[in-house]
Every structure is written in C-alpha cells, then in structure tokens.
Design a protein around this motif. Structure first.
Motif, short mmCIF file in Angstrom:
data_model
loop_
_atom_site.label_atom_id
_atom_site.label_comp_id
_atom_site.label_asym_id
_atom_site.label_seq_id
_atom_site.Cartn_x
_atom_site.Cartn_y
_atom_site.Cartn_z
N VAL A 39 -44.79 66.79 45.23
CA VAL A 39 -44.35 66.11 46.48
C VAL A 39 -42.91 65.77 46.32
CG1 VAL A 39 -44.88 64.81 48.14
CG2 VAL A 39 -46.67 65.95 47.31
N GLN A 40 -42.93 64.80 45.19
CA GLN A 40 -41.66 63.99 45.04
C GLN A 40 -40.35 65.07 44.99
OE1 GLN A 40 -42.44 61.33 41.99
NE2 GLN A 40 -44.00 60.45 43.49
N THR A 41 -40.54 66.18 44.24
CA THR A 41 -39.55 67.38 44.08
C THR A 41 -39.21 67.85 45.48
OG1 THR A 41 -40.32 67.79 41.77
CG2 THR A 41 -39.06 69.43 42.79
N ILE A 77 -47.63 62.55 52.60
CA ILE A 77 -46.18 62.55 52.26
C ILE A 77 -45.58 61.30 52.27
CG2 ILE A 77 -43.88 63.28 53.47
CD1 ILE A 77 -45.62 65.74 52.43
N MET A 78 -45.74 60.29 53.00
CA MET A 78 -45.13 59.17 53.06
C MET A 78 -46.14 58.27 51.68
SD MET A 78 -44.81 57.93 57.00
CE MET A 78 -43.61 58.85 58.11
N GLY A 79 -47.02 58.31 51.37
CA GLY A 79 -47.64 57.78 50.22
C GLY A 79 -46.84 58.26 48.90
N ASN A 80 -46.27 59.48 49.02
CA ASN A 80 -45.40 59.77 47.80
C ASN A 80 -43.84 59.39 47.89
OD1 ASN A 80 -47.22 61.74 45.80
ND2 ASN A 80 -47.69 61.89 47.85
N MET A 81 -43.42 58.63 49.03
CA MET A 81 -42.15 58.12 49.22
C MET A 81 -42.10 56.70 48.82
SD MET A 81 -41.32 60.13 52.67
CE MET A 81 -39.64 59.61 52.95
N SER A 82 -40.90 55.99 48.53
CA SER A 82 -40.82 54.48 48.32
C SER A 82 -41.13 54.00 49.84
CB SER A 82 -39.33 54.16 47.92
OG SER A 82 -38.42 54.78 48.69
N SER A 83 -41.25 52.38 49.54
CA SER A 83 -41.62 51.83 50.90
C SER A 83 -40.41 51.99 51.74
CB SER A 83 -41.95 50.38 50.55
OG SER A 83 -43.03 50.26 49.55
N ARG A 84 -39.19 51.89 51.21
CA ARG A 84 -37.92 51.91 52.03
C ARG A 84 -37.81 53.43 52.79
NH1 ARG A 84 -32.71 53.22 51.08
NH2 ARG A 84 -31.18 51.83 52.23
N ALA A 85 -37.96 54.41 51.81
CA ALA A 85 -37.79 55.60 52.44
C ALA A 85 -38.98 56.01 53.57
CB ALA A 85 -37.79 56.47 51.50
N SER A 86 -40.19 55.58 53.40
CA SER A 86 -41.36 55.71 54.18
C SER A 86 -40.77 54.89 55.56
CB SER A 86 -42.35 55.13 53.43
OG SER A 86 -43.36 55.31 54.54
N VAL A 106 -38.87 75.76 51.72
CA VAL A 106 -38.43 74.83 50.58
C VAL A 106 -39.22 74.95 49.37
CG1 VAL A 106 -37.39 72.63 49.68
CG2 VAL A 106 -36.78 73.65 52.13
N ALA A 107 -40.44 74.83 49.68
CA ALA A 107 -41.45 74.57 48.80
C ALA A 107 -41.60 75.97 48.07
CB ALA A 107 -43.00 74.27 49.31
N LYS A 108 -41.75 77.04 48.72
CA LYS A 108 -41.88 78.26 48.09
C LYS A 108 -40.53 78.58 47.22
CE LYS A 108 -44.58 80.66 51.89
NZ LYS A 108 -44.70 81.67 52.69
N ASP A 109 -39.21 78.27 47.53
CA ASP A 109 -38.34 78.32 46.81
C ASP A 109 -38.36 77.72 45.56
OD1 ASP A 109 -37.08 80.22 48.63
OD2 ASP A 109 -35.92 78.58 49.68
N LEU A 110 -38.91 76.35 45.70
CA LEU A 110 -39.09 75.59 44.42
C LEU A 110 -40.09 76.18 43.55
CD1 LEU A 110 -39.05 72.13 46.19
CD2 LEU A 110 -37.12 72.98 44.50
#
Length: 346
Positions: free
Chosen positions: A259-261, A286-295, A323-327
């Motif tokens: 998720v972070q990638t 999704i937001m649980g895998n982000m920093s508090s500020r980014a979320s 994007v996920a498929k490309d990664l």
C-alpha cells in the motif's frame, strides 16, 4: 478486344501498379472525412505516418482506377459472405494495403507478447517458458540474452535453469564485454524465428481473462448491466469473469508495504476522487497506511471537493488500479484477487 473490355483491363493494370500502401491511400481518399474517420482513429503512429506519406505523394489518380480499386475491395468482401476475423485473415488483408515488412511488424505485435523490441517482448514471457527454451542453448548465447532483459526477469530465469548451467552463464555474463552488432542481430533473429513465432502459435489467451480486462474498463453502471445480462445467458461465464476482475476494492488485499509503495506512485488528486466514492472501510484501510499528517490532508481534500460525478470516481479508481498493476508487473508489489490464492501477476 472490345473497347469496354480494353478499358477495364487498362484500369485493372493501373490499379495493380500501385503498392499496397498506395492502394490504401486511394481507398482512404475515396472514403473521405465522414466515412474515413472511423478508420483513422484505429491506426497507430507508424501506420498514420506511412499512410499519410503515401497520400501526400500519390499524385493524380483517374476516376476509373479509383472505381476499379473500390470494386475490387467490395468484391473481395462480398465474395466471402460472412467475415471471419482471425490472425490469418487479418494478415491477408493487411498484405493488400501495406508493405510486406510493415505487415510482418504488425503481425509480430499481434502474435507475440507485448513490447516494442525483442528484449522487451522477452521480458513479458513467463520465466518458466523462457528458461525451458534457453536451457538447450549455448551458455554464451544465454548470457547475452539474460544481459539484455530486465534484471528481475533474468534472476527468475537463472533460478529455474539447472544449477551448473546457470553458474556457467553467470560466469560468462561477468566476463562479457560489448557484444558485436552482427552477433546481437543474429541472436535476435533466431529468437524471433524459432522462439517467439512458436510461442505465438502455442499461446492461446483465456477469453475470460481478456473479457475481465474489458469489464474492468467499464464504468460501474455499464459493468453491472453487462454482468446482469451475462448472468442471465451464462451464469458460469459471468462468475468466472467476476473472479478474474481486479477492482479498486481488491487493493485492500495489499500488505502494508504494498500500500505504501502504491501511495508513493498514485497521483494525489486521483486518489482523493477515488476515495470519495469508496466505502468507509476502504478509506480507513488506505489512510491507515499513511502518516497522520498525510491522512489529514487527504481527508480535507475529499471534504473540500463537494459532489463528484460517479463517472469521475470510476475513472480515478481505474487509474489507481492501473498504477498498482504497473507496480506489480515491475515486481515492486504483489497483488492477489482473493486471499489464500496464488498471486496474480499483471
């Protein structure tokens, strides 16, 4: 010979003197803007360039020759009755209008794995298939091939090859200097003729997989309509397609690192629109895998945008999935359709 027959023979001879691409140019001129537009939009850059150059240099063509070409074209279609769209019939048709080498390039793209160059094509071949072919080649040839494809693909192929053979290949790769152009061209030709051509004949893509990709590109209303109709006609096919489809909600099956990638590569504006129409559970994931500020910033973006059209949400979610498929295709993340099943590599 009667005058009318003589005129017809002369017209046919004039038409035969035109090359394939010149014939196509005449037909496109005859179709004009209204009827030709549907054809133009299906041509790629090379075809547009070749056809445009032929049209620009065509010069005057008498009306009798134009009529002869159109009659020949229509006659070929009407003589066949129903049309059969397959690789062979497509190649025969292209040979009537395009140069032989250009037809070969187009058909190679159709038959073989995706990629502009031979090495890009090889990087899209399943490693077990490539290893099975390479294990019967000279180690030096294998060293050249593996040095030209993606490192990730080369690593997977080496891991499958017999150990002693693989070590020999590694040693040759370490000692390798620049490869002469003629040797490289000879290897490319061998791969194209012996390996890629055989692979194209042996590979038949699952039609359900292909249809799942098409359904993935639908907006959700169109998708639901087609799925419902298909369920009425063939529930088994509909269920198979639904199993193969990879949707925005399936991103919840990514691990934290994945998720972070994904979040590092996903456009922020697309992500905000995608989450605007997502479930609360998906937002939390999704937001649980982000920093508090980014979320917090993302939440503010979502709340500030107001009502969003469903079509825009579908497009944004499809962009994030791509994007996920490309990664995944680059080996940066692993995505799976269902938990507990084998990974699906896109």
């Amino acid at each position: 010979m009667a005058p009318q027959a003589l005129a017809t023979t002369t017209q046919n001879a004039a038409a035969r003197r035109l090359t394939g691409v010149q014939r196509a140019a005449v037909v496109m001129f005859a179709l004009g803007e209204t009827h030709g537009a549907a054809v133009w939009k299906h041509l790629d850059d090379d075809e547009l360039r070749d056809l445009s150059a032929a049209m620009a240099s065509l010069g005057p063509i008498d009306s009798e020759t134009v009529e002869s070409l159109l009659l020949d074209f229509v006659g070929r279609l009407s003589a066949t009755g129903a049309l059969v769209g397959n690789v062979e019939s497509t190649e025969r048709l292209l040979q009537q209008f395009l140069p032989k080498d250009r037809v070969g390039q187009i058909m190679e793209e159709i038959r073989g794995p995706a990629g502009r160059t031979m090495w890009e094509k090889l990087s899209n071949v399943q490693e077990s298939v490539l290893a099975s072919y390479l294990k019967n080649e000279y180690p030096q040839t294998v060293a050249v091939v593996l040095s030209r494809i993606r490192a990730e693909q080369a690593a997977r192929v080496l891991a499958i090859l017999p150990e002693e053979f693989a070590i020999d290949v590694v040693r040759r790769m370490l000692a390798m200097e620049s490869v002469q152009k003629d040797i490289l061209e000879r290897i490319e030709k061998t791969l194209r003729v012996e390996f890629m051509a055989g692979l194209a004949q042996a590979t038949r893509r699952d039609s359900h997989e292909q249809m799942a990709e098409i359904f993935n590109s639908f907006d959700r209303q169109t998708e639901a309509r087609f799925i419902n109709k298909l369920e009425e006609a063939s529930k088994e096919s509909a269920d198979r397609i639904k199993q193969l489809m990879f949707t925005f909600d399936d991103l919840a099956k990514l691990d934290s690192a994945g998720v972070q990638t994904l979040l590092r590569d996903a456009p922020r504006d697309k992500l905000a629109v995608a989450l605007k129409g997502a479930s609360q559970a998906m937002r939390d994931f999704i937001m649980g895998n982000m920093s508090s500020r980014a979320s917090k910033m993302l939440t503010e973006d979502i709340e500030a945008m107001g009502p969003v059209r469903l079509r825009d949400v579908d497009e944004a979610q499809a962009a994030i999935v791509n994007v996920a498929k490309d990664l995944a295709s680059n080996g940066q993340i692993s995505i799976s359709k269902n938990k507990g099943e084998e990974e699906l590599v896109y």
